[in-house]
Design a protein around this motif. Structure first.
Motif, PDB file in Angstrom:
ATOM      1  N   GLN A 196       0.818  -1.211   0.000  1.00  0.00           N
ATOM      2  CA  GLN A 196       0.000   0.000   0.000  1.00  0.00           C
ATOM      3  C   GLN A 196       0.854   1.265   0.000  1.00  0.00           C
ATOM      4  OE1 GLN A 196      -3.649  -0.343   2.675  1.00  0.00           O
ATOM      5  NE2 GLN A 196      -2.572  -2.244   3.149  1.00  0.00           N
ATOM      6  N   ALA A 197       1.998   1.200   0.674  1.00  0.00           N
ATOM      7  CA  ALA A 197       2.888   2.358   0.713  1.00  0.00           C
ATOM      8  C   ALA A 197       3.444   2.693  -0.668  1.00  0.00           C
ATOM      9  CB  ALA A 197       4.031   2.105   1.699  1.00  0.00           C
ATOM     10  N   PHE A 198       3.657   1.675  -1.504  1.00  0.00           N
ATOM     11  CA  PHE A 198       4.286   1.895  -2.807  1.00  0.00           C
ATOM     12  C   PHE A 198       3.297   1.966  -3.965  1.00  0.00           C
ATOM     13  CE2 PHE A 198       8.077   0.877  -0.462  1.00  0.00           C
ATOM     14  CZ  PHE A 198       9.037   1.662  -1.083  1.00  0.00           C
ATOM     15  N   LEU A 233       1.901   5.004   6.124  1.00  0.00           N
ATOM     16  CA  LEU A 233       2.251   4.571   4.768  1.00  0.00           C
ATOM     17  C   LEU A 233       3.190   5.570   4.100  1.00  0.00           C
ATOM     18  CD1 LEU A 233      -1.197   3.220   3.488  1.00  0.00           C
ATOM     19  CD2 LEU A 233       0.759   1.900   4.342  1.00  0.00           C
ATOM     20  N   LEU A 234       2.944   6.857   4.305  1.00  0.00           N
ATOM     21  CA  LEU A 234       3.827   7.878   3.738  1.00  0.00           C
ATOM     22  C   LEU A 234       5.223   7.769   4.330  1.00  0.00           C
ATOM     23  CD1 LEU A 234       4.275  10.367   1.979  1.00  0.00           C
ATOM     24  CD2 LEU A 234       3.408  11.776   3.868  1.00  0.00           C
ATOM     25  N   GLU A 235       5.301   7.596   5.634  1.00  0.00           N
ATOM     26  CA  GLU A 235       6.598   7.442   6.308  1.00  0.00           C
ATOM     27  C   GLU A 235       7.316   6.191   5.811  1.00  0.00           C
ATOM     28  OE1 GLU A 235       7.998   6.076  10.735  1.00  0.00           O
ATOM     29  OE2 GLU A 235       6.376   7.550  10.619  1.00  0.00           O
ATOM     30  N   ARG A 284       6.970   4.700   2.900  1.00  0.00           N
ATOM     31  CA  ARG A 284       7.434   4.892   1.525  1.00  0.00           C
ATOM     32  C   ARG A 284       8.758   5.650   1.521  1.00  0.00           C
ATOM     33  NH1 ARG A 284       4.799   4.895  -3.549  1.00  0.00           N
ATOM     34  NH2 ARG A 284       5.946   6.078  -5.121  1.00  0.00           N
ATOM     35  N   GLU A 285       8.856   6.674   2.358  1.00  0.00           N
ATOM     36  CA  GLU A 285      10.096   7.452   2.431  1.00  0.00           C
ATOM     37  C   GLU A 285      11.237   6.611   2.986  1.00  0.00           C
ATOM     38  OE1 GLU A 285       8.871  10.748   4.798  1.00  0.00           O
ATOM     39  OE2 GLU A 285       7.927  11.823   3.126  1.00  0.00           O
ATOM     40  N   ARG A 286      10.915   5.736   3.933  1.00  0.00           N
ATOM     41  CA  ARG A 286      11.925   4.873   4.535  1.00  0.00           C
ATOM     42  C   ARG A 286      12.250   3.661   3.652  1.00  0.00           C
ATOM     43  NH1 ARG A 286      11.348   2.080  10.590  1.00  0.00           N
ATOM     44  NH2 ARG A 286      13.576   1.666  10.894  1.00  0.00           N
ATOM     45  N   GLU A 287      11.364   3.378   2.707  1.00  0.00           N
ATOM     46  CA  GLU A 287      11.451   2.201   1.838  1.00  0.00           C
ATOM     47  C   GLU A 287      11.460   0.910   2.647  1.00  0.00           C
ATOM     48  OE1 GLU A 287      14.018   2.158  -1.454  1.00  0.00           O
ATOM     49  OE2 GLU A 287      13.245   4.040  -2.255  1.00  0.00           O
TER      50      GLU A 287
END
Length: 202
Positions: free
Chosen positions: A89-91, A124-126, A128-131
């Motif tokens: 979901q994050a990506f 989810l945003l965090e 995505r940034e952290r991968e």
């Protein structure tokens, strides 16, 4: 099933949905899980893909049977309590995420991790940034997942690790495990990219 754990779906749609790329993932993924097993002997390690609108485990290896790679079919992860499901979901783009959440309404799949959808969106945003997704320790486990990508840099699978300890797991242990998982995922991404290039040149 317990919150955050897998529940089952019929085997037939899972078998029909396995693509050629997923077959490549099975081959390279088994080697990746063995690599993780050597570095993290007490962890449970998995590889999950999105199949028919569900995030499903396709490979699994546990400390109880370290030499055996399981190939479960129909082992679907909780949409909002599984590290692998959350990583997808994050990506995903907004359309993909909306389709998934329509299929799995937040209100019907409660998880103690999130009081509100806004909390989930921020996580989810965090991530995505952290991968990477790293969830809080639950009982004796800390679940985490990192992306595996194809030649077009799209996420095609999640490499999952559940660190296990009877005591509190230290932050440096989490970071060490995450570094190993990232390196293993990067190796598998390179393998998939090379296979796709080779296939395209035939």
């Amino acid at each position: 099933s317990q919150a955050g754990g897998p529940y089952t779906l019929g085997d037939a749609p899972m078998r029909l949905a396995l693509s050629a790329q997923q077959q490549h993932l099975h081959t390279g993924g088994a080697a990746a899980l063995h690599q993780l097993r050597q570095a993290l002997p007490s962890a449970t390690v998995t590889m999950a893909t999105c199949v028919e609108g569900h995030v499903a485990v396709v490979l699994r290896n546990t400390a109880a049977a370290p030499q055996h790679i399981e190939h479960p079919l129909g082992m679907v992860m909780h949409p909002y309590a599984s590290a692998s499901s959350l990583l997808f979901q994050a990506f995903w783009d907004e359309t993909e995420r909306d389709e998934f959440q329509l299929r799995h309404p937040f209100s019907e799949h409660s998880s103690p991790l999130w009081q509100r959808e806004d909390d989930l969106d921020a996580f989810l945003l965090e991530s995505r940034e952290r991968e990477a997704v790293v969830l809080p320790q639950r009982r004796s486990n800390i679940p985490m997942a990192v992306p595996i990508r194809d030649a077009a840099n799209r996420m095609v699978a999640a490499l999952g690790v559940a660190l296990t300890s009877q005591t509190s797991i230290k932050s440096h242990e989490v970071e060490q495990a995450l570094a190993v998982a990232r390196a293993t995922a990067a190796d598998l991404t390179r393998t998939l990219t090379a296979e796709n290039t080779s296939y395209a040149e035939r």
